[in-house]
Design a protein around this motif. Structure first.
Motif, PDB file in Angstrom:
ATOM      1  N   ALA A 143      -9.430   8.152  -8.222  1.00 26.54           N
ATOM      2  CA  ALA A 143      -8.860   8.116  -6.874  1.00 26.54           C
ATOM      3  C   ALA A 143      -9.598   7.056  -6.069  1.00 26.54           C
ATOM      4  O   ALA A 143     -10.781   7.214  -5.781  1.00 26.54           O
ATOM      5  CB  ALA A 143      -9.009   9.472  -6.194  1.00 26.54           C
ATOM      6  N   GLN A 144      -8.912   5.984  -5.761  1.00 30.23           N
ATOM      7  CA  GLN A 144      -9.527   5.007  -4.847  1.00 30.23           C
ATOM      8  C   GLN A 144      -9.083   5.358  -3.431  1.00 30.23           C
ATOM      9  O   GLN A 144      -9.745   6.123  -2.756  1.00 30.23           O
ATOM     10  CB  GLN A 144      -9.164   3.584  -5.261  1.00 30.23           C
ATOM     11  CG  GLN A 144      -9.951   3.127  -6.490  1.00 30.23           C
ATOM     12  CD  GLN A 144      -9.813   1.644  -6.776  1.00 30.23           C
ATOM     13  OE1 GLN A 144      -9.506   0.840  -5.917  1.00 30.23           O
ATOM     14  NE2 GLN A 144     -10.018   1.272  -8.023  1.00 30.23           N
ATOM     15  N   CYS A 145      -7.937   4.827  -3.000  1.00 29.46           N
ATOM     16  CA  CYS A 145      -7.483   5.267  -1.665  1.00 29.46           C
ATOM     17  C   CYS A 145      -7.039   6.724  -1.730  1.00 29.46           C
ATOM     18  O   CYS A 145      -7.063   7.427  -0.734  1.00 29.46           O
ATOM     19  CB  CYS A 145      -6.381   4.369  -1.134  1.00 29.46           C
ATOM     20  SG  CYS A 145      -4.723   4.758  -1.690  1.00 29.46           S
ATOM     21  N   GLY A 146      -6.614   7.166  -2.910  1.00 30.58           N
ATOM     22  CA  GLY A 146      -6.271   8.570  -3.107  1.00 30.58           C
ATOM     23  C   GLY A 146      -4.864   8.952  -2.686  1.00 30.58           C
ATOM     24  O   GLY A 146      -4.475  10.114  -2.823  1.00 30.58           O
ATOM     25  N   PHE A 147      -4.101   8.000  -2.210  1.00 29.49           N
ATOM     26  CA  PHE A 147      -2.787   8.353  -1.677  1.00 29.49           C
ATOM     27  C   PHE A 147      -1.812   8.729  -2.792  1.00 29.49           C
ATOM     28  O   PHE A 147      -0.935   9.573  -2.603  1.00 29.49           O
ATOM     29  CB  PHE A 147      -2.219   7.178  -0.871  1.00 29.49           C
ATOM     30  CG  PHE A 147      -1.277   7.580   0.224  1.00 29.49           C
ATOM     31  CD1 PHE A 147      -1.753   8.158   1.389  1.00 29.49           C
ATOM     32  CD2 PHE A 147       0.085   7.381   0.100  1.00 29.49           C
ATOM     33  CE1 PHE A 147      -0.884   8.539   2.409  1.00 29.49           C
ATOM     34  CE2 PHE A 147       0.960   7.748   1.110  1.00 29.49           C
ATOM     35  CZ  PHE A 147       0.476   8.334   2.270  1.00 29.49           C
ATOM     36  N   CYS A 148      -1.984   8.140  -3.953  1.00 31.88           N
ATOM     37  CA  CYS A 148      -1.104   8.474  -5.078  1.00 31.88           C
ATOM     38  C   CYS A 148      -1.603   9.693  -5.827  1.00 31.88           C
ATOM     39  O   CYS A 148      -0.917  10.209  -6.705  1.00 31.88           O
ATOM     40  CB  CYS A 148      -1.029   7.288  -6.045  1.00 31.88           C
ATOM     41  SG  CYS A 148      -2.602   6.980  -6.901  1.00 31.88           S
ATOM     42  N   THR A 149      -2.843  10.108  -5.528  1.00 36.05           N
ATOM     43  CA  THR A 149      -3.527  11.090  -6.379  1.00 36.05           C
ATOM     44  C   THR A 149      -2.796  12.429  -6.495  1.00 36.05           C
ATOM     45  O   THR A 149      -2.624  12.932  -7.619  1.00 36.05           O
ATOM     46  CB  THR A 149      -4.975  11.285  -5.892  1.00 36.05           C
ATOM     47  OG1 THR A 149      -5.603  10.007  -5.826  1.00 36.05           O
ATOM     48  CG2 THR A 149      -5.763  12.187  -6.805  1.00 36.05           C
ATOM     49  N   LEU A 162       3.585   5.381  -8.787  1.00 31.73           N
ATOM     50  CA  LEU A 162       2.963   4.088  -8.525  1.00 31.73           C
ATOM     51  C   LEU A 162       1.556   4.275  -7.975  1.00 31.73           C
ATOM     52  O   LEU A 162       1.299   5.214  -7.220  1.00 31.73           O
ATOM     53  CB  LEU A 162       3.787   3.292  -7.517  1.00 31.73           C
ATOM     54  CG  LEU A 162       5.199   2.918  -7.947  1.00 31.73           C
ATOM     55  CD1 LEU A 162       5.908   2.181  -6.808  1.00 31.73           C
ATOM     56  CD2 LEU A 162       5.175   2.055  -9.205  1.00 31.73           C
ATOM     57  N   CYS A 163       0.686   3.363  -8.363  1.00 33.63           N
ATOM     58  CA  CYS A 163      -0.631   3.286  -7.751  1.00 33.63           C
ATOM     59  C   CYS A 163      -0.900   1.815  -7.490  1.00 33.63           C
ATOM     60  O   CYS A 163      -0.719   0.991  -8.376  1.00 33.63           O
ATOM     61  CB  CYS A 163      -1.710   3.855  -8.671  1.00 33.63           C
ATOM     62  SG  CYS A 163      -3.378   3.587  -8.015  1.00 33.63           S
ATOM     63  N   ARG A 164      -1.320   1.478  -6.280  1.00 34.42           N
ATOM     64  CA  ARG A 164      -1.568   0.071  -5.961  1.00 34.42           C
ATOM     65  C   ARG A 164      -3.048  -0.274  -6.041  1.00 34.42           C
ATOM     66  O   ARG A 164      -3.416  -1.431  -5.924  1.00 34.42           O
ATOM     67  CB  ARG A 164      -1.026  -0.209  -4.558  1.00 34.42           C
ATOM     68  CG  ARG A 164      -0.924  -1.674  -4.181  1.00 34.42           C
ATOM     69  CD  ARG A 164      -0.032  -2.487  -5.088  1.00 34.42           C
ATOM     70  NE  ARG A 164       0.506  -3.670  -4.419  1.00 34.42           N
ATOM     71  CZ  ARG A 164       1.183  -4.626  -5.030  1.00 34.42           C
ATOM     72  NH1 ARG A 164       1.383  -4.566  -6.347  1.00 34.42           N
ATOM     73  NH2 ARG A 164       1.670  -5.648  -4.357  1.00 34.42           N
ATOM     74  N   CYS A 165      -3.900   0.732  -6.203  1.00 37.81           N
ATOM     75  CA  CYS A 165      -5.344   0.477  -6.098  1.00 37.81           C
ATOM     76  C   CYS A 165      -6.069   0.350  -7.424  1.00 37.81           C
ATOM     77  O   CYS A 165      -6.977  -0.453  -7.546  1.00 37.81           O
ATOM     78  CB  CYS A 165      -6.033   1.612  -5.341  1.00 37.81           C
ATOM     79  SG  CYS A 165      -5.454   1.860  -3.672  1.00 37.81           S
ATOM     80  N   THR A 166      -5.732   1.204  -8.376  1.00 39.26           N
ATOM     81  CA  THR A 166      -6.648   1.403  -9.510  1.00 39.26           C
ATOM     82  C   THR A 166      -6.328   0.576 -10.744  1.00 39.26           C
ATOM     83  O   THR A 166      -7.157   0.505 -11.653  1.00 39.26           O
ATOM     84  CB  THR A 166      -6.611   2.863  -9.980  1.00 39.26           C
ATOM     85  OG1 THR A 166      -5.276   3.134 -10.459  1.00 39.26           O
ATOM     86  CG2 THR A 166      -6.946   3.834  -8.872  1.00 39.26           C
ATOM     87  N   GLY A 167      -5.133   0.027 -10.823  1.00 39.28           N
ATOM     88  CA  GLY A 167      -4.741  -0.606 -12.083  1.00 39.28           C
ATOM     89  C   GLY A 167      -4.514   0.418 -13.186  1.00 39.28           C
ATOM     90  O   GLY A 167      -4.377   0.067 -14.346  1.00 39.28           O
ATOM     91  N   TYR A 200       0.891  -1.162   0.000  1.00 42.34           N
ATOM     92  CA  TYR A 200       0.000   0.000   0.000  1.00 42.34           C
ATOM     93  C   TYR A 200       0.926   1.208   0.000  1.00 42.34           C
ATOM     94  O   TYR A 200       1.996   1.195   0.619  1.00 42.34           O
ATOM     95  CB  TYR A 200      -0.903   0.036   1.231  1.00 42.34           C
ATOM     96  CG  TYR A 200      -0.461  -0.818   2.400  1.00 42.34           C
ATOM     97  CD1 TYR A 200       0.662  -0.488   3.129  1.00 42.34           C
ATOM     98  CD2 TYR A 200      -1.162  -1.960   2.739  1.00 42.34           C
ATOM     99  CE1 TYR A 200       1.067  -1.272   4.197  1.00 42.34           C
ATOM    100  CE2 TYR A 200      -0.755  -2.751   3.804  1.00 42.34           C
ATOM    101  CZ  TYR A 200       0.365  -2.396   4.527  1.00 42.34           C
ATOM    102  OH  TYR A 200       0.771  -3.168   5.581  1.00 42.34           O
ATOM    103  N   LEU A 201       0.512   2.274  -0.699  1.00 38.82           N
ATOM    104  CA  LEU A 201       1.468   3.389  -0.807  1.00 38.82           C
ATOM    105  C   LEU A 201       1.606   4.136   0.508  1.00 38.82           C
ATOM    106  O   LEU A 201       2.632   4.758   0.772  1.00 38.82           O
ATOM    107  CB  LEU A 201       1.076   4.317  -1.949  1.00 38.82           C
ATOM    108  CG  LEU A 201       1.399   3.697  -3.316  1.00 38.82           C
ATOM    109  CD1 LEU A 201       1.210   4.702  -4.424  1.00 38.82           C
ATOM    110  CD2 LEU A 201       2.786   3.108  -3.382  1.00 38.82           C
ATOM    111  N   GLU A 202       0.597   4.070   1.338  1.00 33.76           N
ATOM    112  CA  GLU A 202       0.721   4.654   2.678  1.00 33.76           C
ATOM    113  C   GLU A 202       1.212   3.557   3.619  1.00 33.76           C
ATOM    114  O   GLU A 202       0.531   2.551   3.815  1.00 33.76           O
ATOM    115  CB  GLU A 202      -0.649   5.152   3.160  1.00 33.76           C
ATOM    116  CG  GLU A 202      -0.645   5.663   4.588  1.00 33.76           C
ATOM    117  CD  GLU A 202      -2.035   5.633   5.217  1.00 33.76           C
ATOM    118  OE1 GLU A 202      -2.385   6.585   5.929  1.00 33.76           O
ATOM    119  OE2 GLU A 202      -2.785   4.663   4.995  1.00 33.76           O
TER     120      GLU A 202
HETATM  121  S1  FES Z   1      -5.511   5.219  -5.488  1.00 31.21           S
HETATM  122 FE1  FES Z   1      -4.512   4.092  -3.914  1.00 31.21          FE
HETATM  123  S2  FES Z   1      -2.468   4.177  -4.543  1.00 31.21           S
HETATM  124 FE2  FES Z   1      -3.502   5.062  -6.172  1.00 31.21          FE
END
Ligand code: FES
Ligand code: FES
Lengths: 775, 152
Positions: free
Chosen positions: B96-102, B132-137, A195-197
């Protein structure tokens, strides 16, 4: 059924906060007087702690606390699903892990001391000055070795942590009668969530003397674990759920909570604790490596007759959730197929490797590699189209899975397979050294917890005087749009625009307990709880409107924030007036409700027979790959996924889960492995541990089927974990075809693919490639 | 050390220890937390900011390098308090899923669109390859950038 909100894609409320970069994550909050935490971790995977000397660290100006096991009131963190596992555990497992190691360490990265200091730099320097004297002990780094007599014990009582079994019919006898038998072994590695966080939290003590932790977690119920460790009344610890920067199961176990709670409680000051990327790699639960031995038998015409499966998973140094992950593997071992005779033996074993625990699909991704690898191998052995072979054996409504559970709705597997395969489009030729091939994998993944955990979720829905609605529900939002879906459900039931519904909370003190955002259960469980509460509020609104509009209840319609009489649109009242009138009349405009999942007894410990889960999500992924025969380089160029999601609540979110799950699965297929040398990580950095980038991600075609047959609100099924289950298997099957030699060891690196290509050209009798016919 | 630079279109004067990176300064010194820590070693791209319009990794650049220059973070993207084209496109596309990479993605995308107002899908993939993004593909992120470009 036509819905106004359900099944559409309104932008999620959190999306606007996220694109604006608002401080919604656990690490974004700072407080006056805040200290910075730092954890001292063991460099050894197996060692005795002779002595810990903290004097030099304590002497450093700016250091406020240096804590060791001696300062932990109850140094035992119980790793179990909070309050719900006792029955299933049946005395076999109550794994505990020290918060801070006492006399020995069992994995590299195990926490030994916790520091709080005025700045991160001072905390880091203090960590260097904690002198720990270790005496390295022999360790064990492979489950097979760990099970041998005389292997060093990771814990007292031996290294076999847990076994599960299925016995259905007589697999040995049936295999003896099978026309073809395929026997293969598959291997998967430790994989990190990335996870990025990283694991993050901040804690403080509030005006009532309550310990408050704002943490990136999937499980607000961990407030109980912190309370136990600190020997505080449960009501004295509050967990506030921030939006997560990704979870994927990795923030299901306790991460920073206990360490952070300890530092705050001892220093009486706010403390922030953020794991570095390296700590995240070495310090926390990974996906279990599996060894999967499969023996499958079929008739000449392609009917499966029997399967024998042996699964061995590496639990690493502590139990964490390994027994339950293994249970998912047990239940899914034979795949979405009718298999009359089944024998499965599944083992999880302690080693001195990193702790393995929950990771999206929870043990279902490994077995999919096994059962889908077998289907392609059987098809090749029978010279049959692999799609036809699958179609013949797919589970249908009324069939029994390996545990004897009867499927009560149609899994639509054939349709998901044909649709995914067709979506790849017309076949394509390779060019020069590049071979092009396709493969697919069908899959079967539970959503919701094991039936015997008696899962439940609560939610509160209420109207405000301006006619808007509020949802209170302690369901952490890991980024899948969990919160937003609860708003959509409320908006649909109450006839409100979705922007007029706000979800507040995600807090162990102030919002009704909803349970964990894990096991693909939140839409199913909290979604149903919200649905029930919203329906009750609706009843009150309709009663009030019927009275005020002098109409029959049945004739009242709620839409766009107004109540009106069907057929007489001029007889209407808006919600603000309606709610005010209801309140004045003493009529309730709020409801607290609870949803209980159907329950069933534990499965039989010897035969595995019983009903393990309430329902499953079925789907297929198909991929096209390019394999360079000179280098072994493999690229996935196209991926098509088709699932029965029951009913999409937010269509975009459902697609997003599938796209994201598939690309995470591609990482597993081609790139990702925690490389260990005797328990020591060789790649705890993103420089050496690669995950897919925009250039690795293929074109993705997502097809949602909506049977309306799920157990969730409006017939929805869960998709978060199922989204990822079949990807590695599909890639393996495609690359195996391209290489014309089996690939069974993950990840499918260029070296491994090249070795397979060479073995194929060296072999005298290459097996013929399977057909590329579209279904 | 004292630093004078332009931050999100406004003059900024800040004090920072000499060893601080731009990421430290933003998050710890200025309480601007849109810029995220994901790895601290220049790989993940969650800390991407625009320095004189160019995407850089805030975790790798020392704060002292800001003197006299122009820095843009995700907090500075909004147009008069309204989400800009890229931000709106990300929200509408479900990027934006988790939004951390956004935030980092938005800044890399902004630099791309400034240099190349009508990128192809491949251009977008290349420009975002360091985020990098781990959520969206990535599918919906790429869709969002193309949509924002089309909206120009
Ligand atoms: S939306 Fe979760 S890392 Fe990109
Ligand atoms: S935090 Fe700067 S690139 Fe990862």
């Amino acid at each position: 059924m036509a819905y106004r909100v359900i099944g559409r894609s309104p932008p999620r409320a959190d999306a606007w906060e996220k694109v604006r970069g608002r401080p919604i994550y656990a690490g974004d909050l700072a407080m006056a007087g805040m200290l910075h935490g730092k954890i001292v971790r063991s460099p050894y995977p197996s060692a005795r702690i002779v002595k810990i000397d903290t004097s030099e660290a304590r002497a450093l100006p700016g250091v406020v606390a240096v804590l060791t096991h001696a300062e932990v009131p109850q140094n035992a963190l119980r790793m179990e699903l909070p309050g719900r596992m006792a029955e299933a555990t049946a005395g076999a497992v109550l794994a505990t892990q020290p918060v801070l190691a006492e006399d020995r360490v069992r994995f590299q990265g195990e926490p030994v001391a916790a520091i709080a200091a005025e700045t991160p730099e001072i905390a880091a320097e203090a960590a260097e000055r904690v002198r720990v004297e270790y005496e390295p002990l022999p360790g064990v780094y492979d489950p097979a070795e760990a099970l041998k007599p005389g292997a060093p014990h990771v814990h007292e009582g031996g290294n076999l942590l847990r076994a599960w079994h299925i016995r259905k019919g007589d697999a040995t006898e049936a295999l003896a009668r099978a026309d073809v038998i395929v026997e293969k072994t598959y291997r998967t590695p430790f994989v990190d969530h990335v996870y990025l966080e990283t694991e993050t939290g901040i804690g403080w003590i509030d005006a009532e003397g309550t310990l408050v932790l704002r943490v990136s977690t999937q499980v607000l119920e961990h407030f109980r674990d912190v309370a136990e460790v600190l020997r505080l009344p449960h009501g004295k610890v509050r967990l506030e759920g921030a939006y997560l920067g990704g979870g994927f199961g990795g923030k299901e176990d306790v991460t920073v909570e206990c360490l952070l709670g300890l530092l705050v409680w001892k220093t009486r000051r706010p403390v922030q604790l953020v794991f570095s990327r390296e700590e995240s790699f070495i310090g926390h639960g990974k996906r279990h490596p599996y060894l999967l031995r499969y023996k499958s038998g079929a008739t000449r015409t392609g009917e499966l007759v029997a399967m024998e499966v042996e699964l061995v998973s590496d639990s690493g140094a502590y139990a964490a959730l390994s027994p339950w992950v293994l249970l998912y593997s047990l239940v899914t071992a034979t795949g979405p197929y009718r298999v009359p005779h089944v024998k499965v033996d599944a083992f999880t074993v302690y080693t001195n490797n990193p702790v393995a625990s929950a990771y999206r699909t929870f043990g279902s991704i490994q077995t999919c590699i096994g059962y889908e690898g077998q289907m392609d191998a059987l098809a090749a052995a029978l010279s049959m189209d692999p799609l036809e072979l699958r179609e013949k054996n797919f589970l249908r409504k009324g069939d029994r899975i390996a545990t004897g559970q009867v499927l009560e709705s149609e899994p639509m597997l054939g349709e998901t397979m044909r649709r995914a395969w067709q979506a790849l489009g017309p076949p394509r030729e390779g060019d020069g050294p590049v071979r092009v091939a396709r493969g697919l994998a069908a899959s079967f993944t539970p959503y919701g917890r094991m039936c015997w955990t008696r899962d439940s979720a609560s939610a509160w829905v209420g109207m405000e005087l301006d006619g808007s609605a509020v949802v209170r529900c302690a369901a952490p939002d890991v980024g899948g749009g969990q919160t937003s879906s609860l708003c959509s459900i409320t908006a649909e039931v109450l006839g409100l625009p979705v922007e007029h519904v706000a979800a507040v909370g995600r807090d162990s003190h102030f919002t009704p307990r909803a349970g964990t955002t894990t096991a693909t259960r939140q839409l199913f469980m909290s979604g149903n709880a919200v649905l029930k509460a919203a329906h009750e509020v609706r009843r009150h609104l309709v009663d009030q409107a019927a009275e005020m509009l002098e109409a029959a209840r049945e004739d009242i319609e709620l839409t766009e924030g107004r109540a009106l009489v069907r057929g007489a649109p001029d007889r209407a009242i808006d919600f603000s007036a309606l709610v005010k009138a209801a309140t004045a009349a003493g009529r309730p405009v709020q409801a607290l409700d609870k949803y209980d999942a159907p329950s069933a007894p534990t499965i039989d410990p010897i035969t595995g027979q019983g009903k393990p889960f309430n329902d499953y999500t079925f789907g297929t992924q198909a991929v096209e790959v390019e394999v360079d025969e000179e280098t072994g380089q493999t690229r996935v160029t196209k991926l098509a996924a088709c699932y029965d999601v029951g009913q999409a609540i937010n269509r975009q979110s459902a697609e997003g889960q599938i796209e994201g799950g598939a690309v995470q699965g591609l990482g597993h297929a081609l790139l990702e492995e925690v490389v260990l040398e005797d328990g020591v990580s060789k790649n705890p950095h993103l420089l050496d541990y690669k995950i897919p980038t925009t250039l690795d991600a293929p074109e993705i075609i997502t097809i949602l089927l909506e049977s309306g047959q799920g157990l969730g609100p409006f017939g929805a099924k869960g998709i978060g974990e199922p989204a990822m289950t079949p990807t590695p298997a599909a890639v393996m099957n495609a690359v195996t075809r391209a290489a014309r030699a089996p690939l069974t060891r993950f990840p499918l690196t260029a070296e491994r693919v090249l070795a397979a290509l060479k073995s194929q050209s060296a072999s005298k009798n290459p097996s013929p490639p399977s057909g590329e016919r579209a279904g | 050390m004292r630093l004078d630079f332009t931050l999100n279109n406004h003059p900024c004067r800040a004090e920072a220890p000499a060893h601080w990176t731009v990421l430290d300064l933003l998050r710890d010194g200025l309480a601007l937390t849109a810029t995220k820590y994901g790895c601290g070693e220049g790989v993940c791209g969650t800390c991407t900011v625009l320095l004189d319009g160019e995407p850089v990794r805030a975790c790798l650049v020392l704060a002292s390098r800001l003197r006299g220059r122009t820095l843009l973070t995700a907090e500075g993207l909004e147009d008069n308090g309204q989400p800009d084209r890229l931000q709106s496109a990300f929200a509408r596309a479900g990027a934006a899923q988790c939004g951390f990479c956004t935030p980092g993605m938005l800044l890399s995308a902004r630099a791309l669109l400034a240099a190349n107002p009508s990128p192809t899908e491949h251009d977008v993939r290349e420009a975002l390859a360091g985020n990098l993004c781990r959520c969206t593909g990535y599918t919906k992120i790429i869709e969002a950038v193309l949509a924002a470009a089309g909206a120009r």
